[in-house]
Scaffold this active site. Structure first.
Site, PDB file in Angstrom:
ATOM      1  N   ASP A  21      18.154  28.521  83.288  1.00 24.16           N
ATOM      2  CA  ASP A  21      17.923  27.970  84.180  1.00 24.16           C
ATOM      3  C   ASP A  21      17.965  26.776  84.781  1.00 24.16           C
ATOM      4  O   ASP A  21      17.837  25.999  85.875  1.00 24.16           O
ATOM      5  CB  ASP A  21      16.328  28.379  83.260  1.00 24.16           C
ATOM      6  CG  ASP A  21      15.711  29.235  84.075  1.00 24.16           C
ATOM      7  OD1 ASP A  21      15.925  30.195  84.884  1.00 24.16           O
ATOM      8  OD2 ASP A  21      14.591  29.641  83.994  1.00 24.16           O
ATOM      9  N   ASP A  41      17.841  21.842  80.683  1.00 27.26           N
ATOM     10  CA  ASP A  41      17.683  22.558  79.058  1.00 27.26           C
ATOM     11  C   ASP A  41      19.610  23.060  79.405  1.00 27.26           C
ATOM     12  O   ASP A  41      20.103  23.179  80.667  1.00 27.26           O
ATOM     13  CB  ASP A  41      17.173  23.800  79.283  1.00 27.26           C
ATOM     14  CG  ASP A  41      15.137  22.956  78.501  1.00 27.26           C
ATOM     15  OD1 ASP A  41      15.448  22.209  78.061  1.00 27.26           O
ATOM     16  OD2 ASP A  41      14.369  24.337  78.916  1.00 27.26           O
ATOM     17  N   ASP A  71      19.556  26.523  79.223  1.00 27.87           N
ATOM     18  CA  ASP A  71      20.151  27.725  79.383  1.00 27.87           C
ATOM     19  C   ASP A  71      20.579  28.365  80.802  1.00 27.87           C
ATOM     20  O   ASP A  71      21.262  26.809  81.693  1.00 27.87           O
ATOM     21  CB  ASP A  71      19.099  28.179  78.853  1.00 27.87           C
ATOM     22  CG  ASP A  71      17.731  27.456  79.695  1.00 27.87           C
ATOM     23  OD1 ASP A  71      17.855  26.698  80.318  1.00 27.87           O
ATOM     24  OD2 ASP A  71      16.629  27.779  78.816  1.00 27.87           O
ATOM     25  N   GLU A 112      13.306  18.489  84.038  1.00 31.48           N
ATOM     26  CA  GLU A 112      12.857  19.825  83.969  1.00 31.48           C
ATOM     27  C   GLU A 112      11.657  19.485  83.638  1.00 31.48           C
ATOM     28  O   GLU A 112      11.733  19.787  82.900  1.00 31.48           O
ATOM     29  CB  GLU A 112      14.179  20.861  83.530  1.00 31.48           C
ATOM     30  CG  GLU A 112      13.706  22.163  84.040  1.00 31.48           C
ATOM     31  CD  GLU A 112      14.334  23.147  83.296  1.00 31.48           C
ATOM     32  OE1 GLU A 112      14.832  23.051  82.718  1.00 31.48           O
ATOM     33  OE2 GLU A 112      14.304  24.266  83.149  1.00 31.48           O
TER      34      GLU A 112
END
Ligand code: 28F
Length: 641
Positions: free
Chosen positions: A510, A506, A508, A433
């Site tokens: 996103d 990640d 998280d 990403e």
């Protein structure tokens, strides 16, 4: 050897009873044969086996209420208000029937081939498997005004069958403690159990199933009961997708022949994807089978005939099996006595008479429904026509792209940092990403066998896009090019350029989003990559715990606490917010070095879940998405794909 011995295969059973009875030790020795796996998935099977017996009693018409309790001590209680097990003795074995049900293994179990339960039929199959794999089992049977009790440990009777006293109640209650020496983990996941119980409540209309989680301070209770059965299932699936439905009513057809029953519920929505869930004897048949193919055949036949008859379809137009699936949500459920499965995993139904039954009821009753509801009929046929035209546009776009050489493996995307190794079984492609993490990964990797493809921004929302847009999208083509194996009907696994495709995002919201998008893409357009276990998710650490030169990376809060304790004194705890925060050595050490990294292999179930999750995250409706994100905000660090 006592362990290997077959307890009762000899004279006591005649030939008409095909059951092969062996000792429960066989189950403890090869648990996988009976519950598929000893992973967390196998653990949950214990609950399902017991609940299935209560469901059988419900299907026999004697049980209305099933309660499942996740107890604070790690055990599970399952309780029903059925008739209870007949309280007499089994004359052949000279033991109480209840003891026989819990201590004698029936033909092979679900995964070993052989016998299979039917609706309202072979009660109690599976109970002995649960007993064998439990540290302790307590069974209370209430019947004919009396309560009875028996207890087992590791399958052996430790408290003989006895009468407890009088009772007005009836039904069976089972409490079991899964055996820690058998399972990788013995912690049940409430959501996994809830999903299964909800599904069973959908598949068995009117049965009330209650789940209570008493393990935490805050007690959680959920009740599942759907008078509408699979109709409500379809409504639920469409609501989960967060899309708009094209017609208000769920269409429902059902019928029976001989001792088999079949039912189908369906409703179209405004998306371009489909959900078809099929079940045989309440078991999800992931690979479909005769019931599902009977449904598909009849559906396209009926829609073509209707479209022709009312001139919605032009003379030269024909809807394919694929066209009529666009935007379709359907549940197909059959219950039959002698279910035959084609694959070892029992994921594909093989009975050919079921194809006829399902296709007959769909052909007759759906045709009638369309005649009686012309407005809905028109909407559905037009949706399929739109799909047919989209398919044609996709074919043209694909050809154009191919002519441009974009999808040929000879041209590789600019952003790809390829590896030297060519033999795919040794190679890995990291999908990273963002450009910055991509850069670090390029610097930190072992370039002999690791390739990096940075993905910028959000990849194309495949939910809302037709194939034609997918083929020509800036975010997807580099991925298709790098993998080299094509897409959709042109997919060719032998051309795959990397043995492992690793999604590195990640920990998280996103990151979860991107993972979900990618998984959905792979699931919808390169399914064999998922099926053959080529897709992985990298698991980045959440913390670095250090003291002086000693460094530890922790992948969970528990692990962090452990290292803090281990290193003691002035420990430093750093929380990683993203991959971008790590330098190349750290990234290599924690997430890319095959010796130290953690990879999670993505299964079809994961992808299915992502597919559902995806619709929530990406669907048109804002509400379910916000609700989902809020609900999960506190868990996002370990958001499961
Ligand atoms: C918590 C798990 O297992 N419920 C069950 C029944 C009811 C009958 C039954 C079960 C009889 C001879 C096998 C009662 N009356 N819940 C459960 N409820 N098993 S298991 O019968 C077992 C058969 O051998 C039952 C009349 N027929 C069947």
């Amino acid at each position: 050897m006592a362990e290997e011995q077959n307890v009762t295969t000899e004279q006591s059973y005649d030939d008409s009873q095909i059951q092969v009875l062996e000792g429960l030790e066989a189950v403890r020795k090869r648990p996988g044969m009976y519950i598929g796996t000893t992973s967390v998935k196998g653990l949950h099977h214990l609950i399902y086996e017991i609940v299935d017996n209560s469901i059988d009693e419900a299907l026999a018409g004697f049980c209305k209420q099933i309660t499942v309790i996740l107890n604070a001590d790690g055990s599970v209680t399952v309780k029903d208000d059925g008739r209870g097990v007949p309280s007499g003795m089994n004359t052949k074995l000279g033991k109480p029937t209840l003891e026989v049900i819990y201590s004698v293994l029936h033909a092979g179990g679900k995964f070993g081939g052989g016998g299979y339960k039917i609706a309202g039929g072979l009660h109690g199959v599976g109970a002995s498997v649960v007993n064998a794999l439990s540290r302790r089992v307590e069974v209370t049977n209430r019947r004919d005004g009396k309560a009875y009790y028996i207890a087992f440990e590791q399958g052996k009777t430790v408290e003989p069958f006895r009468e407890l006293g009088d009772t007005e109640a009836h039904g069976l209650t089972v409490r079991f403690w899964p055996d820690e020496t058998i399972f990788e983990t013995t912690v049940f996941e409430r959501e996994t159990v809830a999903t299964r119980l909800r599904e069973q409540a959908f598949l068995n209309a009117g049965v009330n199933i209650c789940l209570r989680d008493e393990r935490y301070e805050e007690e959680v209770e959920e009740t599942f009961c759907f008078e509408g059965g699979i109709r409500t299932f379809v409504e639920y699936l469409n609501a989960q997708k967060g899309c708009s439905v094209l017609h208000d009513d769920v269409i429902y057809v059902s019928g029976e022949k001989d001792s088999s029953i079949a039912e189908v519920a369906l409703q179209y929505n405004d998306t371009y994807s489909n959900i078809i869930l099929s079940f045989a004897n309440n078991m999800h048949t992931i690979d479909g089978g005769t019931h599902e193919s009977g449904f598909r055949m009849a559906l396209s036949k009926v829609l073509n005939e209707y479209g022709k008859k009312y001139k919605i379809l032009k003379d030269d137009e024909k809807l394919t099996g694929e066209d009529v699936l666009e935007g379709l949500t359907a549940v197909v459920s059959v219950k039959l006595e002698d279910a035959q499965f084609e694959s070892q995993t029992k994921a594909k139904l093989g009975n050919s008479e079921i194809r006829t039954l399902v296709s007959n009821i769909v052909a007759d009753q759906l045709a009638t429904y369309l005649e009686e509801n012309p407005a809905t009929a028109k909407i559905i046929v037009e949706k399929s026509i739109e799909a047919a035209r989209g398919r044609e546009a996709a074919r043209r776009a694909r050809e154009l792209t191919r002519r441009k050489g974009l999808l040929e493996s000879s041209s590789l995307p600019h952003k790809l940092a390829d590896c030297n190794e060519r033999r795919m079984e040794y190679t890995e492609l990291y999908l990273v990403e963002g450009d910055s993490a991509g850069g670090t990964a390029k610097d930190g990797r072992e370039s002999q066998f690791q390739a990096i493809l940075p993905l910028r921004g959000k990849i194309l929302n495949v939910e809302k896009s037709r194939l034609d847009r997918i083929y020509s999208s800036d975010s997807i083509t580099p991925l298709i090019q790098a993998l080299g194996c094509g897409i959709g009907s042109e997919f060719d696994l032998s051309k795959l350029r990397y043995g492992k495709v690793i999604i590195m995002a990640d920990a998280d919201v996103d990151g979860a989003h991107i993972r979900t998008l990618l998984l959905t893409f792979f699931f919808r357009h390169m399914k064999p990559l998922v099926e053959n276990g080529h897709i992985y998710a990298a698991v980045p650490p959440l913390y670095k715990v250090s003291r002086g030169k000693a460094e530890r990376y922790a992948f969970s809060d528990e692990e962090k606490d452990m290292y803090v304790e281990e290193l003691g004194g002035n420990v430093r705890v750093e929380r990683y917010k993203g991959l971008g925060e790590m330098d190349k050595e750290q990234l290599w050490e924690t997430t890319m070095n095959p010796e130290t990294r953690i990879l999670k292999r993505i299964t079809i179930e994961d992808a299915l879940r992502a597919d559902a999750l995806f619709s929530i995250l990406m669907g048109d409706k804002v509400e379910p998405r916000r609700a989902f994100i809020e609900e999960n905000a506190k868990y996002v660090t370990n958001l499961d794909v």
